[in-house]
Design an enzyme around this catalytic site. Structure first.
Site, PDB file in Angstrom:
ATOM      1  N   GLU A 127     -10.857  31.823 -15.495  1.00 54.60           N
ATOM      2  CA  GLU A 127     -10.912  33.249 -15.870  1.00 54.60           C
ATOM      3  C   GLU A 127      -9.992  34.080 -14.977  1.00 54.60           C
ATOM      4  OE1 GLU A 127     -13.375  31.202 -15.453  1.00 54.60           O
ATOM      5  OE2 GLU A 127     -14.634  31.278 -17.234  1.00 54.60           O
ATOM      6  N   ARG A 138     -10.983  -2.815 -28.201  1.00 58.10           N
ATOM      7  CA  ARG A 138     -12.382  -2.795 -28.635  1.00 58.10           C
ATOM      8  C   ARG A 138     -12.477  -3.194 -30.118  1.00 58.10           C
ATOM      9  NH1 ARG A 138     -17.558  -3.818 -28.208  1.00 58.10           N
ATOM     10  NH2 ARG A 138     -18.962  -2.158 -28.948  1.00 58.10           N
ATOM     11  N   GLU A 169      -9.265  27.312  -6.263  1.00 58.27           N
ATOM     12  CA  GLU A 169      -7.937  27.958  -6.205  1.00 58.27           C
ATOM     13  C   GLU A 169      -7.724  28.891  -7.394  1.00 58.27           C
ATOM     14  OE1 GLU A 169      -4.591  25.724  -4.703  1.00 58.27           O
ATOM     15  OE2 GLU A 169      -5.959  24.276  -3.810  1.00 58.27           O
ATOM     16  N   ILE A 221     -15.571  24.613   2.176  1.00 62.38           N
ATOM     17  CA  ILE A 221     -14.333  24.307   2.891  1.00 62.38           C
ATOM     18  C   ILE A 221     -14.078  22.798   2.851  1.00 62.38           C
ATOM     19  CG2 ILE A 221     -13.051  24.591   5.043  1.00 62.38           C
ATOM     20  CD1 ILE A 221     -13.880  27.210   3.347  1.00 62.38           C
ATOM     21  N   LEU A 262     -10.968  30.062   3.334  1.00 65.64           N
ATOM     22  CA  LEU A 262     -10.823  31.396   2.736  1.00 65.64           C
ATOM     23  C   LEU A 262     -12.154  31.860   2.142  1.00 65.64           C
ATOM     24  CD1 LEU A 262      -8.673  33.569   1.834  1.00 65.64           C
ATOM     25  CD2 LEU A 262      -8.414  32.255  -0.268  1.00 65.64           C
ATOM     26  N   GLY A 297     -20.482   3.980 -24.887  1.00 65.75           N
ATOM     27  CA  GLY A 297     -21.499   3.882 -23.836  1.00 65.75           C
ATOM     28  C   GLY A 297     -20.916   3.508 -22.488  1.00 65.75           C
ATOM     29  N   SER A 304     -14.304  34.198  -6.065  1.00 60.65           N
ATOM     30  CA  SER A 304     -13.225  34.743  -6.907  1.00 60.65           C
ATOM     31  C   SER A 304     -12.756  36.089  -6.356  1.00 60.65           C
ATOM     32  CB  SER A 304     -13.727  34.923  -8.347  1.00 60.65           C
ATOM     33  OG  SER A 304     -14.231  33.710  -8.834  1.00 60.65           O
ATOM     34  N   GLN A 346      -7.811   6.150 -38.202  1.00 65.44           N
ATOM     35  CA  GLN A 346      -7.026   7.388 -38.076  1.00 65.44           C
ATOM     36  C   GLN A 346      -7.714   8.430 -37.200  1.00 65.44           C
ATOM     37  OE1 GLN A 346      -6.100   8.449 -42.139  1.00 65.44           O
ATOM     38  NE2 GLN A 346      -4.237   7.231 -42.101  1.00 65.44           N
TER      39      GLN A 346
HETATM   40  C1  FAD Z   1     -14.920  21.203  -4.730  1.00 64.09           C
HETATM   41  C2  FAD Z   1     -14.492  22.542  -4.197  1.00 64.09           C
HETATM   42  C3  FAD Z   1     -13.590  22.607  -3.124  1.00 64.09           C
HETATM   43  C4  FAD Z   1     -13.223  23.840  -2.596  1.00 64.09           C
HETATM   44  N1  FAD Z   1     -12.393  23.888  -1.494  1.00 64.09           N
HETATM   45  C5  FAD Z   1     -12.124  25.087  -0.907  1.00 64.09           C
HETATM   46  C6  FAD Z   1     -11.354  25.160   0.306  1.00 64.09           C
HETATM   47  O1  FAD Z   1     -10.894  24.140   0.842  1.00 64.09           O
HETATM   48  N2  FAD Z   1     -11.167  26.379   0.882  1.00 64.09           N
HETATM   49  C7  FAD Z   1     -11.662  27.516   0.339  1.00 64.09           C
HETATM   50  O2  FAD Z   1     -11.461  28.572   0.921  1.00 64.09           O
HETATM   51  N3  FAD Z   1     -12.399  27.491  -0.807  1.00 64.09           N
HETATM   52  C8  FAD Z   1     -12.630  26.304  -1.441  1.00 64.09           C
HETATM   53  N4  FAD Z   1     -13.379  26.257  -2.597  1.00 64.09           N
HETATM   54  C9  FAD Z   1     -13.941  27.501  -3.118  1.00 64.09           C
HETATM   55  C10 FAD Z   1     -13.343  27.934  -4.438  1.00 64.09           C
HETATM   56  O3  FAD Z   1     -12.063  28.446  -4.262  1.00 64.09           O
HETATM   57  C11 FAD Z   1     -14.356  28.905  -5.066  1.00 64.09           C
HETATM   58  O4  FAD Z   1     -15.447  28.116  -5.515  1.00 64.09           O
HETATM   59  C12 FAD Z   1     -13.744  29.689  -6.214  1.00 64.09           C
HETATM   60  O5  FAD Z   1     -12.832  30.640  -5.719  1.00 64.09           O
HETATM   61  C13 FAD Z   1     -14.826  30.403  -7.035  1.00 64.09           C
HETATM   62  O6  FAD Z   1     -15.662  31.140  -6.203  1.00 64.09           O
HETATM   63  P1  FAD Z   1     -17.245  30.997  -6.350  1.00 64.09           P
HETATM   64  O7  FAD Z   1     -17.600  29.554  -6.308  1.00 64.09           O
HETATM   65  O8  FAD Z   1     -17.864  31.885  -5.351  1.00 64.09           O
HETATM   66  O9  FAD Z   1     -17.551  31.496  -7.809  1.00 64.09           O
HETATM   67  P2  FAD Z   1     -17.722  33.023  -8.273  1.00 64.09           P
HETATM   68  O10 FAD Z   1     -16.701  33.879  -7.621  1.00 64.09           O
HETATM   69  O11 FAD Z   1     -19.158  33.374  -8.134  1.00 64.09           O
HETATM   70  O12 FAD Z   1     -17.354  32.886  -9.800  1.00 64.09           O
HETATM   71  C14 FAD Z   1     -18.217  32.205 -10.717  1.00 64.09           C
HETATM   72  C15 FAD Z   1     -17.525  32.103 -12.051  1.00 64.09           C
HETATM   73  O13 FAD Z   1     -17.304  33.404 -12.560  1.00 64.09           O
HETATM   74  C16 FAD Z   1     -16.190  33.368 -13.443  1.00 64.09           C
HETATM   75  N5  FAD Z   1     -15.318  34.495 -13.099  1.00 64.09           N
HETATM   76  C17 FAD Z   1     -14.677  34.738 -11.933  1.00 64.09           C
HETATM   77  N6  FAD Z   1     -14.006  35.906 -12.006  1.00 64.09           N
HETATM   78  C18 FAD Z   1     -14.254  36.418 -13.231  1.00 64.09           C
HETATM   79  C19 FAD Z   1     -13.874  37.618 -13.908  1.00 64.09           C
HETATM   80  N7  FAD Z   1     -13.086  38.531 -13.317  1.00 64.09           N
HETATM   81  N8  FAD Z   1     -14.313  37.821 -15.175  1.00 64.09           N
HETATM   82  C20 FAD Z   1     -15.121  36.925 -15.784  1.00 64.09           C
HETATM   83  N9  FAD Z   1     -15.511  35.765 -15.193  1.00 64.09           N
HETATM   84  C21 FAD Z   1     -15.089  35.528 -13.948  1.00 64.09           C
HETATM   85  C22 FAD Z   1     -15.506  32.004 -13.243  1.00 64.09           C
HETATM   86  O14 FAD Z   1     -15.841  31.169 -14.333  1.00 64.09           O
HETATM   87  C23 FAD Z   1     -16.136  31.476 -12.005  1.00 64.09           C
HETATM   88  O15 FAD Z   1     -16.190  30.052 -11.975  1.00 64.09           O
HETATM   89  C24 FAD Z   1     -13.734  25.030  -3.160  1.00 64.09           C
HETATM   90  C25 FAD Z   1     -14.606  24.942  -4.253  1.00 64.09           C
HETATM   91  C26 FAD Z   1     -14.994  23.740  -4.763  1.00 64.09           C
HETATM   92  C27 FAD Z   1     -15.970  23.693  -5.925  1.00 64.09           C
END
Ligand code: FAD
Length: 391
Positions: free
Chosen positions: A372, A273, A368, A164, A132, A345, A139, A284
């Site tokens: 935010e 430990r 996913e 992906i 996707l 550590g 996002s 506590q």
């Molecule tokens: C390990 C890993 C596995 C993944 N696997 C898949 C997969 O199998 N298939 C797939 O399609 N995608 C996959 N992804 C992609 C994942 O879904 C995207 O990384 C995610 O949707 C965020 O998009 P971006 O990395 O482009 O961050 P950006 O869209 O650039 O966002 C950066 C940051 O902005 C902040 N943000 C976002 N929206 C807003 C808002 N409206 N207001 C304020 N702050 C905001 C959030 O903190 C976000 O982390 C994977 C990602 C990772 C890291």
């Protein structure tokens, strides 16, 4: 298995608790704990053994196609992810991706697509992926640019997908691309693309802090038969969101598994430990940390299994799933950080269990739908409800 009292919660039926207990026993014997040197080989092996043992049957829908149930049982998926995550992040990943990668086919595939792909996914004989995200559309997924142009009885894909999971080892990818029926989210369609389709290549393998197969894909004049479209033209965004509605709650469940493991490790260390003439757990300040960890886990678990139960009742789950993912991923990060602190550590030494958990949890707050994005979903849903009540 550690604390299992939550399996008696009213969200579950007896077969759910039995499933979690027998998977725990299997994973204790069969799942390697350490991060593997060859992550591709380890992931392939995990998919095979999860398939052979029958656990992947829960990742697909339809008993005629190898599924355990006719419709996806969200509570079963969540319990499986939670249990596997407590043992190994890679085992959880291998299970989750078979479900996420084939989810669109389970939910919206044609009979021929279901018959061709789902039995092999359920048996662990074909590895699935969900494509996707793009470099300029994470996002803001509706900003995607990868294009799907109809040419006779084929569609021609051009563009890129990134982040992906299973990229490079998948046998097929469910790819979402702009097919142009309407602007924005209404002009996207989903296609199943076999990994050996000419025009599909792995542009880059991506290394992340908790290693698992991950890649950027390139589509260049990649011709796919129109019969590989999942659902109707222009319905791809809806298909993606329906798939995420199931699997978003399961990300919360995986976080719970990581957090429960962290609490187990923290309890073991706090009670053994020796320091200041006693053990760490005598103090506590330590007890307060453990109390907070356990409370965070139970609150996240209640939200997670409420969302899973709600979906299994056929109710709308958008807000509940967003709350579960938000609370469980953020909470697990705090719980794991506290466990590292209790370990001192040793907690930051490579391949110690809490060090591994510290790396495993981080991406779950991003993928996913980042935290935010979940906040926006919940906030907008509350306002919509308020407006509807006033209308
Ligand atoms: C390990 C890993 C596995 C993944 N696997 C898949 C997969 O199998 N298939 C797939 O399609 N995608 C996959 N992804 C992609 C994942 O879904 C995207 O990384 C995610 O949707 C965020 O998009 P971006 O990395 O482009 O961050 P950006 O869209 O650039 O966002 C950066 C940051 O902005 C902040 N943000 C976002 N929206 C807003 C808002 N409206 N207001 C304020 N702050 C905001 C959030 O903190 C976000 O982390 C994977 C990602 C990772 C890291």
């Amino acid at each position: 298995m550690s604390d299992t009292t939550y399996l008696d919660w009213p969200f579950f039926q007896p077969h759910h608790a039995a499933l979690a207990r027998s998977l725990d026993a299997w994973a204790t014997q069969q799942v390697p704990q350490a991060h593997a040197a060859d992550v591709d080989a380890a992931c392939r092996a995990l998919v095979r053994s999860l398939g052979q043992a029958g656990w992947l049957r829960h990742a697909v829908a339809g008993t005629a196609h190898g599924g355990a149930t006719e419709v996806i049982d969200t509570r079963a998926i969540c319990l499986i992810r939670e249990t596997l995550a407590r043992h190994s992040g890679l085992a959880d990943f291998a299970f989750a991706m078979q479900g996420l990668g084939s989810g669109a086919i389970s939910l919206a595939g044609s009979p021929a697509q279901r018959a061709h792909y789902l039995p092999r996914v359920a048996a662990g004989q074909a590895i699935a992926a969900f494509a996707l995200s793009e470099p300029e559309a994470g996002s803001d997924v509706a900003a995607m640019q990868c294009s799907a142009r109809v040419d006779g009885d084929h569609v021609v894909l051009d563009g890129e997908k990134t982040w992906i999971s299973n990229g490079g080892i998948a046998d097929f990818y469910v790819v979402f691309a702009r097919s142009g029926e309407a602007p924005g989210a209404r002009g996207i369609s989903a296609f199943i693309v076999d990994a050996d389709t000419p025009g599909l290549s792995i542009a880059e393998r991506i290394d992340v802090i908790a290693p698992h197969p991950l890649a950027r894909l390139r589509f260049s004049q990649c011709r796919v038969p129109l019969s590989q479209r999942v659902g109707e033209a222009g319905e791809g965004f809806k298909v993606a969101m329906r798939t995420l509605d199931v699997f978003r709650t399961s990300v919360a469940a995986a976080s719970l598994g990581f957090a429960r493991r962290a609490l187990d490790e923290a309890l073991a260390r706090a009670s053994s430990r020796k320091m200041f003439g006693g053990v760490l757990g005598d103090f506590q300040l330590t007890q307060a940390k453990l109390a907070q960890m356990a409370t965070t886990i139970d609150s996240a678990a209640l939200l997670t299994y409420r969302a899973a139960w709600q979906r299994d009742q056929g109710r709308n789950v958008t807000r509940a799933a967003a709350m579960a993912k938000l609370a469980a991923t953020e909470g697990a990060q705090q719980v794991i950080d506290a466990a590292v602190q209790i370990w001192g550590g040793l907690g930051v030494v490579s391949e110690q269990p809490v060090e591994r958990l510290y790396r495993e949890i981080r991406a779950l707050r991003i993928y996913e739908g980042a935290t935010e994005v979940q906040q926006l979903i919940i906030g907008r849903d509350l306002l919509r409800e308020q407006a509807a009540a006033q209308a």
